[in-house]
Write an enzyme that holds these catalytic residues in place. Structure first.
Site, mmCIF file in Angstrom:
data_model
loop_
_atom_site.group_PDB
_atom_site.id
_atom_site.type_symbol
_atom_site.label_atom_id
_atom_site.label_comp_id
_atom_site.label_asym_id
_atom_site.label_seq_id
_atom_site.Cartn_x
_atom_site.Cartn_y
_atom_site.Cartn_z
ATOM 1 N N GLU A 82 0.246 -9.021 4.507
ATOM 2 C CA GLU A 82 1.617 -9.520 4.391
ATOM 3 C C GLU A 82 2.596 -8.585 5.088
ATOM 4 O O GLU A 82 2.756 -7.429 4.694
ATOM 5 C CB GLU A 82 2.006 -9.642 2.915
ATOM 6 C CG GLU A 82 3.430 -10.123 2.678
ATOM 7 C CD GLU A 82 3.791 -10.175 1.207
ATOM 8 O OE1 GLU A 82 4.989 -10.262 0.899
ATOM 9 O OE2 GLU A 82 2.866 -10.122 0.377
ATOM 10 N N GLN B 181 -1.148 12.388 1.237
ATOM 11 C CA GLN B 181 -1.162 11.819 2.585
ATOM 12 C C GLN B 181 -1.869 12.753 3.566
ATOM 13 O O GLN B 181 -2.059 13.926 3.296
ATOM 14 C CB GLN B 181 0.267 11.520 3.030
ATOM 15 C CG GLN B 181 0.907 10.388 2.219
ATOM 16 C CD GLN B 181 2.360 10.138 2.564
ATOM 17 O OE1 GLN B 181 2.928 10.743 3.478
ATOM 18 N NE2 GLN B 181 2.993 9.230 1.821
ATOM 19 N N MET C 138 0.857 -1.190 0.000
ATOM 20 C CA MET C 138 0.000 0.000 0.000
ATOM 21 C C MET C 138 0.883 1.227 0.000
ATOM 22 O O MET C 138 1.850 1.319 0.758
ATOM 23 C CB MET C 138 -0.927 0.040 1.208
ATOM 24 C CG MET C 138 -1.700 1.357 1.309
ATOM 25 S SD MET C 138 -2.865 1.448 2.683
ATOM 26 C CE MET C 138 -4.215 0.490 2.023
ATOM 27 N N LEU C 139 0.549 2.155 -0.875
ATOM 28 C CA LEU C 139 1.281 3.421 -0.917
ATOM 29 C C LEU C 139 0.329 4.553 -1.277
ATOM 30 O O LEU C 139 -0.353 4.483 -2.300
ATOM 31 C CB LEU C 139 2.417 3.366 -1.946
ATOM 32 C CG LEU C 139 3.198 4.675 -2.129
ATOM 33 C CD1 LEU C 139 3.929 5.050 -0.844
ATOM 34 C CD2 LEU C 139 4.191 4.560 -3.292
ATOM 35 N N GLY D 182 -6.773 10.675 4.834
ATOM 36 C CA GLY D 182 -7.605 9.512 5.129
ATOM 37 C C GLY D 182 -7.751 8.543 3.974
ATOM 38 O O GLY D 182 -8.623 7.666 4.006
#
Length: 404
Positions: free
Chosen positions: A263, A235, A228-229, A238
């Protein structure tokens, strides 16, 4: 003959020299307010995260905001090649970065790059739209975001994704590119829908999550959230929470999904996950105040798994978090009962190791080296208190968000 040691003042911090921009129109090229820097550079420039051989260096890594076409360029005042009379050469920055990029996915000619910007207004999100929502910007305006799900069947999407995932080497530690030829991958992309200077809607890529769909006997699957990025300019809005909730809803509606796992989650992602899961579990019957104070039960696991697709280990964490949520920490008896239950769970591995050693000793096996690796009772008590304090503080931070 010139020595490299004479030019140590030309060793530069890559984190400061490398400058990213997401370009929406040509005016953005010279808008320094849009610059953001990498969080790390060791996966590109080595552990020292340095670049050698320049004065006044600016490494420009430009992406068109929607389709993410890439431009690489460098600007500098002086270079060691000229200063040393050609005896010493500066690092080839563009070539070094290009090694981490898929073949043919970047430009080194700015004019050619700008030609792709002329077509960027036609860029549309790939796949199926799953959700949309709005956020209030600092200036009071409304910002619109949409999340789409896409899979391996779209070759044009996979080309886009190979450009998108180039960000992870700069912003996610120990990251590696996923194999887009593997059909088990599922992709979730977040876009901002905005109006350009002509008042027409366009899309800017804001972030993504990848999920690997593992097989589960007999005809089921277990999705595992992998990467996830959220890109730095997006940023603190939310978006990560919205991505996780959208992924949950996508899989919760599928009867053949056993549960959803993650993971190797970072500490930040685990906190995010705890927040989302706890907020969802507050709506479940088994996590009501009266029931949760009676202790952890299999019924909690069953309801959270069937309703929300949470795995048992995560259900236990949510239980501890919500029990603290309902615990009166000013009531010593109630608070102590909570602490003991969490510490019992934390100590389970230690007690199992002790029992295993005792069993080995009954069979006359040598356990001296194994025992030497275990802390004694006093050391373990100190370790346990430190572990508990960290967990409780994490839970309290999440509870503050839940109550906000």
């Amino acid at each position: 003959m010139a020595q490299i040691q004479e030019y140590q003042d030309l060793v530069l911090d890559a984190l400061e020299a490398v400058e990213f921009k997401l370009i929406r129109d040509k005016a953005d090229i010279n808008n320094d307010a849009l610059i953001f820097h990498p969080a790390m550079a060791h996966q590109i420039f080595g552990e020292s995260e340095t670049i050698f051989g320049y004065q006044g260096l600016h490494v420009r890594v430009l992406y068109t905001a929607g389709p993410l076409h890439i431009y690489l360029g460098v600007e500098y005042e002086k270079r060691v090649n000229e200063i040393s009379g050609g005896e010493i050469k500066a690092d080839d920055v563009v070539a070094t970065i290009a090694q981490s990029l898929p073949d043919g996915c970047y430009f080194i000619n700015l004019d050619e790059f700008l030609k792709t910007l002329d077509k960027a207004d036609k860029f549309q999100p790939f796949g199926e739209k799953l959700s949309e929502y709005s956020r209030r910007a600092e200036d009071g305006s409304e910002r619109l975001f949409e999340i789409y799900q896409c899979d391996y069947k779209s070759s044009s999407f996979l080309k886009f994704f190979t450009r998108l995932q180039t960000f992870i080497l700069w912003f996610v530690d120990a990251a590696s590119y996923i194999d887009t030829d593997d059909t088990q991958w599922c992709y979730f992309i977040c876009y901002e829908k905005y109006k350009n200077k002509d008042g027409e809607y366009q899309y800017a890529t804001a972030g993504y999550t990848t999920v690997y769909e593992y097989y589960a006997y007999p005809q089921n699957k277990r999705p595992r959230i992998s990467q996830m990025l959220i890109l730095p300019p997006f940023q603190k809005l939310g978006l990560a929470t919205q991505l996780v909730e959208t992924i949950y809803k996508f899989y919760q509606s599928q009867k053949n999904v056993v549960d959803i796992t993650v993971e190797d989650p970072s500490e930040d992602f685990q906190r995010l996950r705890n927040f989302v899961d706890a907020r969802l579990c507050l709506e479940l019957k088994c996590f009501s105040r009266d029931i949760i104070k009676k202790g952890f039960t299999k019924e909690m696991v069953r309801e959270a798994r069937e309703t929300l697709k949470l795995n048992p280990r995560q259900v236990r964490k949510v239980y501890e978090l919500l029990r603290l949520y309902y615990t009166n920490v000013h009531d010593e008896k109630e608070y102590k009962a909570y602490r003991l239950e969490v510490k019992k769970r934390l100590n389970a591995v230690y007690y199992k190791q002790l029992k295993d050693l005792q069993k080995m000793e009954r069979y006359k096996m040598d356990t001296e080296m194994l025992r030497a690796r275990l802390p004694n009772a006093k050391q373990r008590m100190e370790q346990l208190q430190e572990e508990y304090a960290l967990i409780e503080q994490d839970y309290k931070n999440t509870i503050d968000k839940l109550r906000a």
